[in-house]
Design an enzyme around this catalytic site. Structure first.
Site, PDB file in Angstrom:
ATOM      1  N   TYR A 139     -29.942 -12.252  49.489  1.00 13.88           N
ATOM      2  CA  TYR A 139     -31.052 -13.212  49.540  1.00 13.88           C
ATOM      3  C   TYR A 139     -32.315 -12.490  49.988  1.00 13.88           C
ATOM      4  O   TYR A 139     -32.451 -12.117  51.148  1.00 13.88           O
ATOM      5  CB  TYR A 139     -30.682 -14.341  50.503  1.00 13.88           C
ATOM      6  CG  TYR A 139     -31.679 -15.473  50.631  1.00 13.88           C
ATOM      7  CD1 TYR A 139     -32.784 -15.600  49.792  1.00 13.88           C
ATOM      8  CD2 TYR A 139     -31.501 -16.448  51.611  1.00 13.88           C
ATOM      9  CE1 TYR A 139     -33.676 -16.641  49.921  1.00 13.88           C
ATOM     10  CE2 TYR A 139     -32.378 -17.511  51.747  1.00 13.88           C
ATOM     11  CZ  TYR A 139     -33.468 -17.603  50.900  1.00 13.88           C
ATOM     12  OH  TYR A 139     -34.351 -18.652  51.045  1.00 13.88           O
ATOM     13  N   LYS A 167     -30.560 -13.792  45.060  1.00 14.37           N
ATOM     14  CA  LYS A 167     -31.531 -14.878  45.137  1.00 14.37           C
ATOM     15  C   LYS A 167     -32.862 -14.230  45.476  1.00 14.37           C
ATOM     16  O   LYS A 167     -33.094 -13.795  46.606  1.00 14.37           O
ATOM     17  CB  LYS A 167     -31.142 -15.913  46.199  1.00 14.37           C
ATOM     18  CG  LYS A 167     -32.136 -17.064  46.267  1.00 14.37           C
ATOM     19  CD  LYS A 167     -31.828 -18.058  47.376  1.00 14.37           C
ATOM     20  CE  LYS A 167     -32.900 -19.148  47.395  1.00 14.37           C
ATOM     21  NZ  LYS A 167     -32.737 -20.071  48.539  1.00 14.37           N
TER      22      LYS A 167
END
Length: 305
Positions: A139, A167
């Site tokens: 992330y 992400k």
């Protein structure tokens, strides 16, 4: 593992965590919200990310949240557990709780606040990955970590055996596009906006999806993807236009809130719609009356109330 090891795609909201006014976890209310999200057609769920206020939960509370979510949705849609922590051992404990509950994967940012070097970030992820057999989504969250992962570092991170996705929540469109085209054949890439650029990349270049905040518009969010997959690009544009209303009125171009806190905004939106949004947990405060009116006005404009 690689991108083909998982079936994650589409709209997988980073969900809120439902608290009572006193700050206790409201398991029953959360389960009700989860059932609504599933009925609205979400393609997956991301729990205890930034939106889920992971930073204010104790380890036993995180385990309880994971257990409640799994009891409600396990086997129905992919479940991704936010397992961010300041040390690899803390991340490992979070991942163990997620695995015990039956989650399908984990989401991990670099340690917030510390601003590690590239070498330190790489070693952090390597140490964390050794502690789980679950697939990992890296992330990249610059607003929370003060680090925008570079392409050379991302290239090294995705070589870790069980990393299957990224992400990529950078606000730099050039950086997002460069990373996407460089790694899309090896890992799944999330972070597409529901705008014309996002639609083009998703429809014609093999983009995977969005791990977005909240899903307050219900099926508008997953239908953006459903319509693209069905070849109905005009219908997808209509869903995307509705999403951009809340992005414009509630958030800045840097993915931070225009007023209050993002978590408080989303919870207020659910409350206004008659769903169990609950309250944020301190240090985050509920919205002020004038801020609540902004949320209400947006939802009225979109026909949600």
């Amino acid at each position: 593992m690689d991108r083909n090891s998982v079936d994650w795609r589409g709209y997988m909201p980073a969900i809120t965590t439902t608290f009572t006014r006193d700050g206790d976890y409201d398991a029953r209310g959360h389960a009700e919200l989860l059932e609504w999200l599933y009925a609205e057609g979400m393609h997956g769920i991301v729990a205890l990310g930034t939106t889920g206020e992971w930073f204010s939960l104790q380890p036993t509370e995180k385990a309880a949240v994971f257990q409640n979510i799994a009891a409600t949705l396990k086997g129905k849609i992919p479940l991704i557990a936010g397992c961010t922590g300041y040390t690899a051992s803390e991340v490992g404990a979070n991942m163990a709780a997620a695995a015990e509950a039956g989650f399908d994967g984990v989401l991990i940012t670099p340690p917030p606040y510390i601003c590690l070097s590239d070498a330190e970030i790489l070693e952090f992820y390597r140490e964390a990955a050794k502690q789980t057999k679950l697939p990992i989504c890296i992330y990249n969250w610059p607003p929370g970590t003060n680090i925008d992962l570079s392409l050379p570092l991302i290239e090294k991170l995705i070589e870790i055996d069980n990393v299957v996705a990224l992400k990529h929540s950078t606000s730099r469109l050039d950086h997002f596009s460069k990373v996407f085209f460089a790694i899309r054949d090896r890992v799944r890439v999330f972070g597409f906006n529901m705008d014309e650029l996002g639609l083009t990349l998703l429809a014609h270049q093999g983009g995977d999806g969005t791990m977005g905040a909240g899903a307050v518009l219900g099926r508008d969010h997953p239908n953006f993807y459903n319509e693209i997959w069905n070849g109905n690009l005009e219908a997808a544009r209509e869903c995307g236009a509705r999403d951009r209303v809340i992005l414009t009125e509630w958030y800045t171009e840097h993915l931070t809130a225009r007023f209050g806190s993002p978590q408080a905004i989303l919870k207020e939106a659910f409350n206004v719609m008659g769903l169990p949004g609950g309250y944020p947990r301190r240090p985050i405060l509920p919205l002020q009356d004038s801020e609540r009116e902004i949320v209400r006005a947006t939802l009225e404009k979109l026909g949600k109330i």
